[in-house]
Motif scaffolding. Sequence first.
Motif: not given
Length: 222
Positions: A91, A126-129, A131, A133-135
């Motif tokens: 993360k 859009r941004q992508w992270t 699963p 690591c959304e926050d």
Amino acid sequence: MLQPLKIIIADDHPLFRQALVNTLTTQFDQPMLFEAETVTALDEILTQHQDADLLLLDLNIPNAHGFNTLVNIRNSYPHIGIVVISGQEDKVTVGKAMSFGAAGFIPKSSPVEQMVKAINAVMAGRQWTPPGCEDLSAVTLDSMSSKIASLSPRQHKILMMFADGLLNKQIAYELGLSEATIKAHASAIFLKLGVHTRTQAVIAMSQLYLDKTPLTAAVEEV
């Protein structure tokens, strides 16, 4: 008529690059693909194709100096979407990549479907992270990392060349500038970072490295 996507793949592993080429070729409509296995090759491609739509960047390609190449390209080519593709998927690494300007982060362990979904998200603005690591609000940059990220593209490029051990005259030759100009840039870099020597500047730059690899001392010049 829509122009085909122009995508740059920067990774030093031939097999992984080929896997990405195969995926992109089958999932997108005749994309224009360019491959780089070093930062030098990447710089050349970016110079020739400044209208690229997307850069898939491995943070560990030779001479990348961790997040430093990401920072430099983000500042130099703000219109190009950058997706970091990395074997390090913790993360903190994801959070720093996003803080330094990546539009997306794809772990190398991701299935093809997830990679395609991530690229489509970034291409749609859009941004992508990954699963989990959304926050990333808890991941913050330290003061020195923020100072390095604030350097101009030219200053950051020169700092990276310091880290590679190049002398002022070598840097001047590579960039087509005078030694006096390089010295002026060096002074500005030292002032921004709050340091007094090349070695201190390079050590400060190591805050953007992915690991604690020992640094080669920079050659000191006046």
